[in-house]
Design a protein around this motif. Structure first.
Motif, PDB file in Angstrom:
ATOM      1  N   VAL B  94      -4.867   1.006  46.995  1.00  0.00           N
ATOM      2  CA  VAL B  94      -4.583   1.303  45.499  1.00  0.00           C
ATOM      3  C   VAL B  94      -3.280   0.613  45.019  1.00  0.00           C
ATOM      4  N   GLY B  95      -2.354   0.356  45.900  1.00  0.00           N
ATOM      5  CA  GLY B  95      -1.249  -0.355  45.620  1.00  0.00           C
ATOM      6  C   GLY B  95      -1.596  -2.007  45.054  1.00  0.00           C
ATOM      7  N   ILE B  96      -2.371  -2.481  45.883  1.00  0.00           N
ATOM      8  CA  ILE B  96      -2.892  -3.807  45.537  1.00  0.00           C
ATOM      9  C   ILE B  96      -3.776  -3.805  44.156  1.00  0.00           C
ATOM     10  N   ALA B  97      -4.454  -2.600  43.998  1.00  0.00           N
ATOM     11  CA  ALA B  97      -5.143  -2.884  42.534  1.00  0.00           C
ATOM     12  C   ALA B  97      -4.353  -2.514  41.685  1.00  0.00           C
ATOM     13  N   VAL B  98      -3.377  -1.633  41.580  1.00  0.00           N
ATOM     14  CA  VAL B  98      -2.374  -1.501  40.505  1.00  0.00           C
ATOM     15  C   VAL B  98      -1.643  -2.683  40.231  1.00  0.00           C
ATOM     16  N   ALA B  99      -1.356  -3.576  41.325  1.00  0.00           N
ATOM     17  CA  ALA B  99      -0.883  -4.852  41.366  1.00  0.00           C
ATOM     18  C   ALA B  99      -1.719  -5.884  40.503  1.00  0.00           C
ATOM     19  N   HIS B 104       1.758  -8.530  34.495  1.00  0.00           N
ATOM     20  CA  HIS B 104       2.685  -9.790  35.055  1.00  0.00           C
ATOM     21  C   HIS B 104       1.588 -10.620  35.722  1.00  0.00           C
ATOM     22  N   ARG B 105       1.561 -11.775  35.137  1.00  0.00           N
ATOM     23  CA  ARG B 105       0.812 -12.644  35.775  1.00  0.00           C
ATOM     24  C   ARG B 105       1.084 -12.997  37.239  1.00  0.00           C
ATOM     25  N   PRO B 106       2.385 -13.277  37.546  1.00  0.00           N
ATOM     26  CA  PRO B 106       2.576 -13.717  39.023  1.00  0.00           C
ATOM     27  C   PRO B 106       2.203 -12.659  40.162  1.00  0.00           C
ATOM     28  N   VAL B 107       2.292 -11.496  39.595  1.00  0.00           N
ATOM     29  CA  VAL B 107       1.930 -10.229  40.487  1.00  0.00           C
ATOM     30  C   VAL B 107       0.224 -10.472  40.623  1.00  0.00           C
ATOM     31  N   THR B 108      -0.382 -10.354  39.516  1.00  0.00           N
ATOM     32  CA  THR B 108      -1.956 -10.375  39.736  1.00  0.00           C
ATOM     33  C   THR B 108      -2.334 -11.368  40.614  1.00  0.00           C
ATOM     34  N   MET B 109      -1.575 -12.786  40.386  1.00  0.00           N
ATOM     35  CA  MET B 109      -2.012 -13.757  41.215  1.00  0.00           C
ATOM     36  C   MET B 109      -2.019 -13.668  42.707  1.00  0.00           C
ATOM     37  N   VAL B 110      -0.651 -13.069  42.999  1.00  0.00           N
ATOM     38  CA  VAL B 110      -0.548 -12.763  44.511  1.00  0.00           C
ATOM     39  C   VAL B 110      -1.258 -11.843  45.034  1.00  0.00           C
ATOM     40  N   ALA B 111      -1.606 -10.753  44.250  1.00  0.00           N
ATOM     41  CA  ALA B 111      -2.215  -9.668  44.585  1.00  0.00           C
ATOM     42  C   ALA B 111      -3.924 -10.547  44.759  1.00  0.00           C
ATOM     43  N   GLY B 112      -4.000 -10.996  43.960  1.00  0.00           N
ATOM     44  CA  GLY B 112      -5.509 -11.611  43.783  1.00  0.00           C
ATOM     45  C   GLY B 112      -5.715 -12.520  45.118  1.00  0.00           C
ATOM     46  N   ALA B 113      -4.617 -13.314  45.533  1.00  0.00           N
ATOM     47  CA  ALA B 113      -4.932 -14.259  46.549  1.00  0.00           C
ATOM     48  C   ALA B 113      -5.066 -13.664  47.758  1.00  0.00           C
ATOM     49  N   ALA B 114      -4.096 -12.483  47.902  1.00  0.00           N
ATOM     50  CA  ALA B 114      -3.938 -11.870  49.304  1.00  0.00           C
ATOM     51  C   ALA B 114      -5.502 -11.238  49.312  1.00  0.00           C
ATOM     52  N   VAL B 115      -6.045 -10.591  48.327  1.00  0.00           N
ATOM     53  CA  VAL B 115      -7.492 -10.099  48.455  1.00  0.00           C
ATOM     54  C   VAL B 115      -8.385 -10.886  48.947  1.00  0.00           C
ATOM     55  N   GLU B 116      -8.480 -12.213  48.368  1.00  0.00           N
ATOM     56  CA  GLU B 116      -9.537 -13.167  48.644  1.00  0.00           C
ATOM     57  C   GLU B 116      -9.205 -13.763  49.955  1.00  0.00           C
ATOM     58  N   ALA B 194      -9.366  -3.521  55.439  1.00  0.00           N
ATOM     59  CA  ALA B 194     -10.201  -2.477  54.418  1.00  0.00           C
ATOM     60  C   ALA B 194      -9.296  -2.519  53.206  1.00  0.00           C
ATOM     61  N   ALA B 195      -7.796  -2.348  53.265  1.00  0.00           N
ATOM     62  CA  ALA B 195      -7.056  -2.473  52.065  1.00  0.00           C
ATOM     63  C   ALA B 195      -7.690  -3.315  50.841  1.00  0.00           C
ATOM     64  N   ALA B 196      -8.067  -4.466  51.294  1.00  0.00           N
ATOM     65  CA  ALA B 196      -8.638  -5.692  50.370  1.00  0.00           C
ATOM     66  C   ALA B 196      -9.739  -5.112  49.628  1.00  0.00           C
ATOM     67  N   PHE B 197     -10.575  -4.424  50.504  1.00  0.00           N
ATOM     68  CA  PHE B 197     -11.822  -4.025  49.840  1.00  0.00           C
ATOM     69  C   PHE B 197     -11.621  -2.916  49.034  1.00  0.00           C
ATOM     70  N   ILE B 198     -10.596  -1.844  49.276  1.00  0.00           N
ATOM     71  CA  ILE B 198     -10.586  -0.677  48.892  1.00  0.00           C
ATOM     72  C   ILE B 198      -9.828  -1.065  47.331  1.00  0.00           C
ATOM     73  N   ALA B 199      -8.847  -2.083  47.312  1.00  0.00           N
ATOM     74  CA  ALA B 199      -8.375  -2.452  46.231  1.00  0.00           C
ATOM     75  C   ALA B 199      -9.388  -2.926  45.026  1.00  0.00           C
ATOM     76  N   GLU B 200     -10.213  -3.561  45.497  1.00  0.00           N
ATOM     77  CA  GLU B 200     -11.616  -4.015  44.849  1.00  0.00           C
ATOM     78  C   GLU B 200     -12.274  -2.899  44.285  1.00  0.00           C
ATOM     79  N   ILE B 201     -12.483  -1.967  45.162  1.00  0.00           N
ATOM     80  CA  ILE B 201     -13.233  -0.661  44.566  1.00  0.00           C
ATOM     81  C   ILE B 201     -12.459  -0.097  43.439  1.00  0.00           C
ATOM     82  N   VAL B 202     -11.172   0.203  43.751  1.00  0.00           N
ATOM     83  CA  VAL B 202     -10.377   0.989  42.899  1.00  0.00           C
ATOM     84  C   VAL B 202     -10.284   0.152  41.465  1.00  0.00           C
ATOM     85  N   ARG B 203      -9.882  -1.128  41.508  1.00  0.00           N
ATOM     86  CA  ARG B 203      -9.748  -2.079  40.512  1.00  0.00           C
ATOM     87  C   ARG B 203     -11.220  -1.904  39.482  1.00  0.00           C
TER      88      ARG B 203
END
Lengths: 362, 310
Positions: B94-99, B104-116, B194-203
């Motif tokens: 949920v934290g990563i999804a919110v990010a 804020h572009r840097p935040v989304t980029m970091v979170a996106g890179a982590a998920v990928e 699992a957090a990476a997948f859950i982040a995408e589900i929440v998003r």
């Protein structure tokens, strides 16, 4: 229960009957299939009494199950060739049955895979530092034709730890490989001596070895000859000590399935031939010159009398080829195990103070 | 009963019959082949002493206990690591999804890179990575004392409890609450994976909600965070439940990778049991039944929770 709208009553009843009869037919097919004729196990219509022996001669090679790499017993060299005491058993069988010690295909197996590979027929013989135990003999339905190495569970520890005996390991963390007899031996030993330990169990020997060298454990338990091989892989072997104490018996034997007694006997006598050859003084370099020997034992061994080869379904030269192409037991030991710095100990001939003792060819 | 319903029934009956026939045939064949090869059968082994030790856990166990007990230890170990990993993964996800939803572009980029990065590498590889980090820590003799009573060494993390504090001993540290490197590695690996997948589900769930709802919330004077917290996330939950169940079941199943790093989970103990007894079919059947049982129970629980809040 449901509406009868679109379909006439007779049609509906007929369809319903059809539906239930199909269920019934299916179920009865089930039962019939279950209680039907006994399926042939050998896979072919006529079950052979010597399926493995026939299979090996048909294929032209012996499929031999070995370790994923334990120096001295079965390990690959830089050229991709397998070497070791257990590998030599495979080669001896190939020399006896197929006339050429090189006609062996190897299947590397983890401890956890080895018995399934044999039971499923993936390999013809398992020659993989395997300890004979009651459960394996009786419960797994395996046969152990002949013991070719006497060992026992021991420990390797870092020299700096100051541990001199397993009794010093109270409270220690001990690494071991899954499905090994060592897992049981250590549990027994610590219980017997009222000591405690924490096990770290991994499936592959190389993973356990890395974990031990990384300092995850205070000690690593395995059979002592394998531990010597592990020690040789250390960056600085002198930093590790294999403890003198042996806490269990671990007699190794190749293993075969019980459905082919002829094959079992071939494996057994291939091992015995290497031991007997040493006792008779026959080696790969002297066996040719022994043809003129007047010793009846040597004459029988070389197939000049007795006709033992044909009793095994082989030719008269089978034992000669084992010695000529693979060597006797001492040659195999000196080539494979001695370079690791392991003493021959119990595995000396009975005439030299060991317990290696093979029945004669007579 | 309509004709259509009857035809369906006939087909279902036929399929059921074929499946049943195959199962019975395979079972019979296996039994005969095992008997012919002299291999032991049946579940009698479960009552015999296991004879091997297991690293200490929640369930008391000694080598004199039965194979059934050893497997129960495996089930408890699997449940323990999975339950904790699901909780951490959900919070982290949920934290990563919110990010990722942030302005804020840097935040989304970091979170996106982590998920990928996490989604596109095998979990086993990630586990080996986390595992090797432990080996960089100092040995048990020279362990790090992070805090009075808190020790971090290559043998794990020792924490003080009301009943006792960790103490230095002959072989490192003893006492207190011990978290083994294997447990910690598996917990971190499963949670992050699992957090990476859950982040995408929440998003995905949040983005699927009509923009009008966010506009309405904004019109009411809600802040962006309040909108997310009180409007978007609650609205997204029903859409997220089915994929979340599969993620949770995946966590349970993936915990079996613990065998590679030496965590005594259900698969690890099944493997040892299988090897000591040689009863492969029975041992695998028991493990499969346990996993199916855990998975089905998990889905039922989540569905019941979903119904209760609807």
């Amino acid at each position: 229960m449901c509406g009868w709208r679109a379909v006439g009553r007779v049609d509906a009843v007929r369809l319903q009957l059809l539906a239930w009869s199909m269920v019934a037919a299916g179920l009865s097919a089930c039962t019939a299939a279950g209680s039907g004729t006994r399926p042939a196990i050998a896979g072919t219509g006529t079950a052979s009494a010597t399926p493995t022996f026939d299979g090996v001669r048909q294929k032209g090679f012996v499929q031999c199950g070995v370790t994923t790499g334990v120096a001295g017993f079965s390990a690959l060299d830089a050229l991709g060739e397998w070497h070791g005491l257990d590998v030599d058993v495979c080669r001896a069988i190939a020399a006896a049955v197929l006339g050429d010690a090189r006609r062996v295909h190897f299947t590397p197996l983890t401890a956890a895979q080895r018995f399934a590979a044999l039971q499923s027929g993936e390999i013809d013989v398992l020659s993989r530092i395997t300890t004979v135990t009651f459960q394996r003999d009786v419960q797994l339905g395996l046969e152990f034709p002949a013991i070719n190495w006497y060992d026992g569970s021991g420990f390797i520890v870092p020299r700096a730890s100051g541990v001199r005996s397993p009794r010093d390991l109270d409270g220690a963390t001990i690494c071991m490989s899954a499905g090994s007899t060592n897992e049981l031996d250590v549990a027994d030993y610590f219980r017997r001596n009222h000591l405690r330990f924490t096990p770290v169990v991994m499936e592959r020997l190389d993973e356990v070895t890395s974990a031990y060298f990384a300092g995850r454990c205070d000690a690593f338990t395995q059979d002592r000859a394998t531990l010597a091989a592990v020690r040789a892989r250390a960056v600085r072997p002198a930093d590790h000590v294999v403890l003198q104490d042996v806490i269990s018996k671990a007699p190794y034997s190749p293993a075969v399935m019980p459905d082919d007694v002829r094959w079992l006997e071939i494996v057994r006598w291939s091992v015995y031939a290497m031991i007997d050859a040493e006792e008779l003084g026959l080696s790969s370099s002297t066996v040719d010159g022994a043809a003129a020997s007047a010793d009846p034992s040597v004459q029988r061994f070389l197939g000049q009398s007795g006709g033992f080869g044909s009793m095994l379904g082989l030719d008269a030269q089978w034992a000669y080829r084992i010695v000529k192409q693979v060597g006797n037991y001492a040659e195999s030991f000196n080539r494979n195990i001695a370079p690791l710095g392991i003493e021959r100990g119990l595995n000396r001939l009975w005439t030299d103070g060991g317990i290696l003792y093979a029945p004669d060819l007579r | 009963m309509t004709a259509r319903r009857l035809r369906e029934l006939a087909w279902q009956g036929a399929v059921l019959a074929v499946v049943c026939a195959l199962v019975v045939l395979a079972g019979r064949q296996a039994r005969e082949n095992l008997a012919a090869r002299g291999i032991a059968q049946g579940f009698g082994y479960l009552g015999r002493p296991a004879g091997f030790e297991i690293a200490p856990g929640i369930l008391p166990y000694s080598s004199r206990d039965t194979y059934a007990r050893a497997l129960a230890v495996g089930v408890v170990n699997t449940l323990r690591v999975s339950a904790l990993a699901m909780t951490i993964a959900t919070v982290l996800g949920v934290g990563i999804a919110v990010a990722r939803l942030s302005r804020h572009r840097p935040v989304t980029m970091v979170a996106g890179a982590a998920v990928e990065a996490i989604r596109n590498t095998p979990l086993l590889l990630q586990l080996f990575c986390w595992h090797s980090l432990w080996w960089l820590l100092p040995g048990p003799q020279a362990g790090l004392r992070l805090w009075p009573g808190v020790w971090l060494t290559s043998r794990g993390l020792h924490l003080p409890t009301p009943w006792g504090s960790p103490m230095a001993s002959r072989f490192g540290v003893e006492g207190g609450l011990w978290i083994s490197p294997e447990f910690a590695t598996l917990l971190i690996g499963l949670s992050v994976g699992a957090a990476a997948f859950i982040a995408e589900i929440v998003r995905g769930g949040v983005l699927a909600i009509d923009q009008g709802q966010a506009d309405a919330a904004a019109a009411l004077g809600m802040s962006r965070w309040q909108t997310l917290r009180h409007v978007l996330l609650p609205g997204a939950v029903p859409m997220m439940v089915p994929p979340m169940i599969s993620q949770f079941v995946n966590v349970v199943k993936n915990s079996s990778l613990g065998v590679a790093i030496g965590y005594p989970d259900l698969i690890s103990l099944t493997s040892t049991t299988l090897n000591q007894t040689g009863q492969a079919i029975e041992a695998i059947a028991v493990a499969m039944t346990c996993y199916v049982g855990i998975g089905v129970t998990l889905s039922l629980c989540v569905r019941a929770w979903e119904r209760s809040r609807a």
